[in-house]
Design a protein around this motif. Structure first.
Motif, PDB file in Angstrom:
ATOM      1  N   VAL A 268       0.970  -1.101   0.341  1.00 31.80           N
ATOM      2  CA  VAL A 268       0.171   0.194  -0.657  1.00 31.80           C
ATOM      3  C   VAL A 268       1.023   1.380   0.396  1.00 31.80           C
ATOM      4  CG1 VAL A 268      -2.309   1.301   1.515  1.00 31.80           C
ATOM      5  CG2 VAL A 268      -1.837  -1.185   0.903  1.00 31.80           C
ATOM      6  N   ALA A 269       1.346   2.051  -1.565  1.00 26.79           N
ATOM      7  CA  ALA A 269       1.265   3.444  -1.066  1.00 26.79           C
ATOM      8  C   ALA A 269       0.711   4.256  -0.896  1.00 26.79           C
ATOM      9  CB  ALA A 269       2.000   3.632  -2.704  1.00 26.79           C
ATOM     10  N   VAL A 270       0.968   5.089   0.328  1.00 24.14           N
ATOM     11  CA  VAL A 270       0.069   6.032   1.266  1.00 24.14           C
ATOM     12  C   VAL A 270       1.133   7.293   0.640  1.00 24.14           C
ATOM     13  CG1 VAL A 270      -0.811   7.029   3.231  1.00 24.14           C
ATOM     14  CG2 VAL A 270      -0.471   4.570   3.307  1.00 24.14           C
ATOM     15  N   THR A 271       0.085   8.248  -0.285  1.00 23.95           N
ATOM     16  CA  THR A 271       0.648   9.664  -0.803  1.00 23.95           C
ATOM     17  C   THR A 271       0.076  10.701   0.371  1.00 23.95           C
ATOM     18  OG1 THR A 271       1.132   8.748  -2.914  1.00 23.95           O
ATOM     19  CG2 THR A 271       1.150  11.193  -2.871  1.00 23.95           C
ATOM     20  N   VAL A 272       0.818  11.353   1.098  1.00 23.98           N
ATOM     21  CA  VAL A 272       0.898  12.663   1.615  1.00 23.98           C
ATOM     22  C   VAL A 272       1.080  13.644   1.171  1.00 23.98           C
ATOM     23  CG1 VAL A 272       1.544  13.528   3.826  1.00 23.98           C
ATOM     24  CG2 VAL A 272       1.450  11.368   3.679  1.00 23.98           C
ATOM     25  N   ARG A 273      -0.175  14.940   0.703  1.00 26.83           N
ATOM     26  CA  ARG A 273       0.222  15.829   0.073  1.00 26.83           C
ATOM     27  C   ARG A 273       0.489  16.465   0.963  1.00 26.83           C
ATOM     28  NH1 ARG A 273      -5.520  17.195  -2.414  1.00 26.83           N
ATOM     29  NH2 ARG A 273      -6.042  17.205  -0.219  1.00 26.83           N
ATOM     30  N   GLU A 274       1.580  17.783   0.660  1.00 27.53           N
ATOM     31  CA  GLU A 274       2.966  18.626   1.538  1.00 27.53           C
ATOM     32  C   GLU A 274       1.615  20.411   1.739  1.00 27.53           C
ATOM     33  OE1 GLU A 274       6.736  19.109   0.695  1.00 27.53           O
ATOM     34  OE2 GLU A 274       7.154  17.606   0.654  1.00 27.53           O
ATOM     35  N   SER A 275       0.849  19.944   0.909  1.00 30.08           N
ATOM     36  CA  SER A 275       0.505  21.698   1.631  1.00 30.08           C
ATOM     37  C   SER A 275      -0.970  21.361   2.381  1.00 30.08           C
ATOM     38  CB  SER A 275      -0.720  21.065   0.154  1.00 30.08           C
ATOM     39  OG  SER A 275      -1.038  20.804  -0.178  1.00 30.08           O
TER      40      SER A 275
END
Length: 142
Positions: A118-125
């Motif tokens: 599971v690749a989790v992406t965190v939006r920096e904004s």
């Protein structure tokens, strides 16, 4: 759900400081997000952070009758090397060892199993998270 994850990160930072701490907090929050994501997909979470020596399985779950060993990779949306790319040959070898030991300890009770990422992406904004579930990843060299 985001509030729970944010709370977990804040709690972690109260006790630790520095860039490495930030990565660990983000990783921990990503694993929590991934576990909830998998539950929404109908999986039952059995264990989190199962260890044998230096090897670790982030999530052990059941998908119907299939035992699922899941590696979670949490990355920023600015990271050009997404989560799946981080599952290199070294990591696959560690997962192979850990899965072999886990199956040995449960005496082979699992007839069917697979390895997922599971690749989790965190939006920096704004810290919003999204997940990509890659099923049945080969444990052979990429």
């Amino acid at each position: 759900m985001f509030g729970e994850i944010l709370s977990e990160i804040r709690k972690f930072f109260r006790h630790n400081k520095g860039q490495e701490t930030f990565r660990k907090a983000r990783g921990s929050a990503g694993e929590t997000f991934a576990a909830k994501f998998l539950q929404k997909q109908g999986m039952k979470i059995l264990l989190r952070n199962w260890r044998h020596g230096n090897d670790e399985i982030d999530i052990v779950a059941l998908d119907g009758k299939c035992l699922v060993f899941t590696e979670v990779k949490t990355r920023s949306d600015k990271d050009v090397h997404g989560g799946y790319a981080a599952v290199d040959a070294r990591k696959r070898n560690a997962q192979r060892r850990a899965i072999r030991e886990y199956l040995h300890q449960i005496k082979g009770a699992a007839q069917e199993w697979r390895f997922d990422v599971v690749a989790v992406t965190v939006r920096e904004s704004d810290g919003a998270m999204s997940a990509t579930h890659i099923r049945q990843v080969s444990l052979r060299k990429p």
